[in-house]
Write a protein that holds these residues in place. Structure first.
Motif, PDB file in Angstrom:
ATOM      1  N   SER A  42       0.833  -1.203   0.000  1.00 10.86           N
ATOM      2  CA  SER A  42       0.000   0.000   0.000  1.00 10.86           C
ATOM      3  C   SER A  42       0.867   1.252   0.000  1.00 10.86           C
TER       4      SER A  42
ATOM      5  N   GLN B 184      -5.938   6.423  -1.365  1.00 11.30           N
ATOM      6  CA  GLN B 184      -6.417   5.297  -0.573  1.00 11.30           C
ATOM      7  C   GLN B 184      -5.676   5.309   0.760  1.00 11.30           C
TER       8      GLN B 184
ATOM      9  N   LYS C 270      -2.701  -4.162 -10.734  1.00 13.41           N
ATOM     10  CA  LYS C 270      -2.826  -3.149  -9.687  1.00 13.41           C
ATOM     11  C   LYS C 270      -4.194  -3.252  -9.012  1.00 13.41           C
ATOM     12  N   HIS C 271      -5.242  -3.493  -9.792  1.00 16.28           N
ATOM     13  CA  HIS C 271      -6.576  -3.621  -9.210  1.00 16.28           C
ATOM     14  C   HIS C 271      -6.681  -4.869  -8.336  1.00 16.28           C
TER      15      HIS C 271
ATOM     16  N   LEU D  92      -4.975  -4.028  -5.087  1.00 18.22           N
ATOM     17  CA  LEU D  92      -5.827  -3.119  -4.320  1.00 18.22           C
ATOM     18  C   LEU D  92      -6.994  -3.876  -3.693  1.00 18.22           C
TER      19      LEU D  92
ATOM     20  N   LYS E 119      -8.024  -4.143   0.297  1.00 19.96           N
ATOM     21  CA  LYS E 119      -9.356  -3.786   0.797  1.00 19.96           C
ATOM     22  C   LYS E 119      -9.987  -4.952   1.549  1.00 19.96           C
TER      23      LYS E 119
END
Length: 811
Positions: free
Chosen positions: A22, A79, A159-160, A163, A167
């Motif tokens: 992160s 984020q 990258k998604h 992420l 999360k």
């Protein structure tokens, strides 16, 4: 080694990796902001390590507002809450490992939480690897090809996925850490309620800047604080600096019932604060346009009023008065939907985002049966179920739903371009399969059973109103999960995790039972982990591999383009989306691409340009500034590209929706289908900035900074002699590798130089061109081996540059 200590160590390793990842993705580019933000994370880690509750209070206070500064200043760390969460979790786990204190959490709840983390991390890693086609493991070449029909690049998909892992980790890690803090810092239910009231007080205060930001977005500038999605701006929906409007709406929905409960029971200044924050929050919910938040408030209020009504029936004190008030309030709240329906059914327009969305929904109910759907959710739900049926045990992988949805849309007549399944349970099911959803079900079942046992052991009349509202709010959001993947928003995850842990701590103080694991139990858990890991890997290497997806859906070589159209019977063209690309072959001697491009959008001008980034095989070539709606030709030099198939990709910074289109298209720019290749580069330069001035050496030197590669047409003087002046853009430390620059003239190698480490020292190199080139244009190309980050003059913005370049011609 005890199973709990092993779990703590695994948690610690996971948290360290999550924090590092992160930090890599979300650390802001501004050095000052990055330093302050990193220092804040370190303070939270150190405070939590020394005394967990102190770090927890700092984290709780910052949770609603941590994204505000970066969004307001348009910096990175959008984020930030993810980044901050793992700083706290790291400190908590470090404390547990140092003190060797156990977390008093029932195994029936701890085990599914552990598996939720394991399945999510394992699935996410496999997913990221399959999008990269395993190239990072075996070679230094990164295959940045497109991975679906709409043109998402592998780097974006990876990258998604990462992420999505981060999360997903927020809820289970914060739930366990918060439960431990609640449990260890409250010896009684009364103390626990006081801690909870203190938290609501802090949030009441910290939400003030969020509410003010939301008002500013609504009244003055909807783009403020990075509210970037066009649909939200057009609807004037507000986010208050949170991830999106729905995040703000749901955070307020969870917070308001608890604040109201204290506004009713407390007296003095705190009562005024709770009442104000509740009323302000209710108003902001209407500005977010979040229908789930509105529905949640209504349902929670009805549930709480019903409980108060039944409590009054069994309680002789003030029974008549309470029955009348709660019954009347129940009927009024029940009537709210009917009054709202009457308002939104009227033909009058409204400026309120929530009422406007409800009005649009009411209008859709009058459409044909095939079109009468819940915001297209039914289509999205069907696609999610189809994905799960294709990969029932493991799902398609964490974070891959928004990537794969485009491929599944190839089979349907209606697109569903949303980045989640619009249903939290179906989202988990489609991405993690039965292996993932069963652990969520296990966790929820164990959690609900623990609460039921706790409620049974208490008298209904003795349970505090704040606890009742939390039960009602958490029950309601489980229902609202049907309409959205709400735990995708970090703010919602934090709030749900903290509320859930408070509830469990409240009811588990007297009836806690921890089962001791036997060796056979540990072996079973290990076998389950191995089975899931192998199954995920098998899918990734076979049916979900990069090549398999391309063959399965017959994906074309180009992506991100709409259908071919004709311009006045002269030539063919295609509209692009935000990202687009196609396969081309560069001729042997022609290194210049001629692109015929238009914006068409009438709003495009010098004051409102479109910027198009052009890359070849993932390597940056140039940025084209489109400041007119009309057609223009743009030359792009391809440098030392080989004569072979290559991937030409485009990234347009602005998209728009043409009016009166159903379904509406997100359009970038228009590109003629016939791409022409030339052997002469006629532009003055490529990959160079505007002119700058430097007088540090006592004389004024006009220079321009380059990217990793730059091209410049120069006119050779009669003598054929010219000097190239180069300078490092930053001061390099003694341990840093110096910058190397390769210089060519018309693709003929001239020199490779090493720049001085001091960014005030210019390096001068003299070259003599062929005498036959005098008074003729020649193409000078610069290639830099690494980029440096500099701050733009008179701005906080930072950019990456290669070198500073100046040319001096000798007469």
């Amino acid at each position: 080694m005890k199973i709990r200590r092993l779990i703590n160590i695994l948690f610690f390793i996971t948290a360290v990796l999550a924090w590092c990842i992160s930090a890599y993705f979300f650390a802001p580019p501004s050095f000052a902001y990055s330093a302050v933000f990193s220092l804040l994370c370190f303070v939270i880690f150190a405070a939590t390590y020394r005394l967990p509750i102190s770090g927890w209070w700092i984290f709780i206070a910052l949770a609603p507002v941590i994204n505000l500064p970066s969004r307001a200043l348009m910096l990175g760390a959008h984020q930030a809450l993810i980044f901050l969460s793992f700083a706290f979790v790291l400190g908590w786990i470090a404390n547990k490992l140092a003190t060797q204190k156990k977390t008093a959490l029932e195994n029936s709840i701890a085990v599914p939480l552990f598996f939720i983390i394991f399945v999510g991390v394992s699935s996410g890693i496999w997913t990221a690897l399959r999008f990269s086609d395993f190239y990072p493991i075996f070679t230094h070449t990164f295959k940045n090809g497109w991975v679906n029909a709409s043109g998402v690049l592998a780097s974006q998909a990876i990258k998604h996925s990462i992420l999505s892992i981060l999360k997903l980790l927020i809820f289970p890690s914060l739930f366990i850490a918060s439960y431990d803090i609640w449990h260890n810092n409250a010896g009684s239910k009364l103390q626990l309620d006081k801690l909870f009231k203190k938290m609501i007080t802090i949030w009441s205060i910290m939400l003030i800047p969020v509410i003010l930001t939301a008002l500013y977005q609504n009244l003055f500038n909807p783009k403020f604080c990075m509210l970037s999605e066009a649909a939200w701006q057009e609807a004037n929906r507000v986010s208050g600096g949170m991830e999106d409007p729905n995040s703000l709406g749901l955070f307020l929905f969870l917070f308001i019932p608890a604040a109201v409960s204290y506004a009713i029971s407390e007296k003095g200044p705190q009562q005024i604060l709770f009442a104000f924050s509740s009323l302000a929050g209710l108003y902001i919910i209407t500005l977010t346009g979040s229908r789930s938040a509105l529905l949640g408030i209504i349902l929670v209020t009805l549930i709480v009023l019903l409980i108060i009504f039944f409590r009054a029936l069994v309680n002789h004190r003030s029974r008549k008065k309470t029955l009348i008030i709660s019954g009347a309030a129940f009927l009024i709240i029940l009537a709210v939907p009917f009054f709202t329906t009457g308002i939104i059914s009227s033909s009058s327009n409204t400026d309120n985002p929530l009422l406007r969305r409800l009005q649009n929904y009411t209008q859709r109910l009058n459409l044909s049966k095939s079109e009468r759907v819940v915001d297209r959710r039914e289509w999205q739900w069907k696609q999610a179920i189809t994905m799960w049926m294709d990969y029932p045990f493991t799902g398609i992988g964490i974070g891959s739903f928004p990537t794969e949805i485009s491929n599944y849309n190839l089979k349907t007549s209606m697109e569903t371009p949303v980045d989640n399944a619009w249903n939290q349970y179906l989202h988990w099911l489609s991405e993690t399969g039965i292996a993932g959803i069963m652990f969520w079900i296990w966790f929820y079942a164990a959690f609900i059973w623990a609460i039921i046992k706790g409620v049974k052991s208490e008298r209904l009349s003795d349970i505090k109103l704040s606890v009742i509202t939390v039960i009602a709010a958490l029950s309601t959001i489980q229902f609202l999960y049907i309409f959205g993947a709400h735990l995708q928003a970090p703010e919602v995850s934090v709030c749900v995790a903290v509320f859930s842990s408070f509830l469990l701590a409240f009811f588990s103080q007297s009836n806690l039972k921890i089962y001791k694991f036997k060796r056979a139990d540990k072996l079973i858990l290990l076998l389950v982990m191995i089975l899931i890991f192998i199954a995920q890997g098998h899918n990734v290497l076979s049916s979900l591999s990069y090549d398999s997806i391309h063959k399965r859906y017959n994906l074309p070589y180009d992506f991100g383009f709409y259908n071919v159209e004709t311009w006045n019977n002269q030539f063919d063209y295609r509209w692009t989306e935000k990202f687009a690309g196609e396969k081309i072959r560069i001729p042997k001697d022609n290194k210049v691409i001629l692109l015929k491009i238009a914006a068409i959008n009438p709003n495009t001008s010098e004051q409102n340009p479109k910027n198009i980034t052009v890359k070849l095989n993932g390597v940056y070539l140039d940025s084209l500034k489109i400041n007119t709606p009309d057609w223009r030709d743009y030359e792009v030099y391809t440098f030392s590209s080989l004569s072979e198939p290559a991937e030409l990709t485009f990234d347009c910074d602005k998209t728009w929706q043409p009016p009166n289109e159903t379904p509406p298209r997100q359009l970038g720019f228009v590109l003629a289908t016939n791409i022409i290749f030339k052997n002469v580069f006629d532009r003055e330069s490529q990959g160079l900035s505007d002119w700058q001035e430097d007088n540090s050496s006592g004389k004024i030197i006009k220079y321009r900074y380059t990217g990793k590669r730059a091209a410049l047409n120069i006119k050779i003087p009669e003598t054929g002699v010219f000097e190239v002046l180069l300078r490092s853009p930053v001061n390099l430390k003694f341990y840093q590798k110096p910058i190397r620059v390769t210089i060519k003239l018309n693709d003929k190698f001239l020199d490779t130089v090493v720049l001085p480490r001091n960014n005030r020292e210019w390096l001068t190199r003299k070259y003599t061109a062929d005498i036959h080139t005098s008074y003729k244009k020649r193409l000078l190309t610069i290639t830099v081996d690494k980029l440096s980050t500099i701050r733009v003059k008179n701005s906080v913005k930072r950019i990456k540059v290669g070198t500073y370049l100046a040319i001096d011609f000798k007469k």
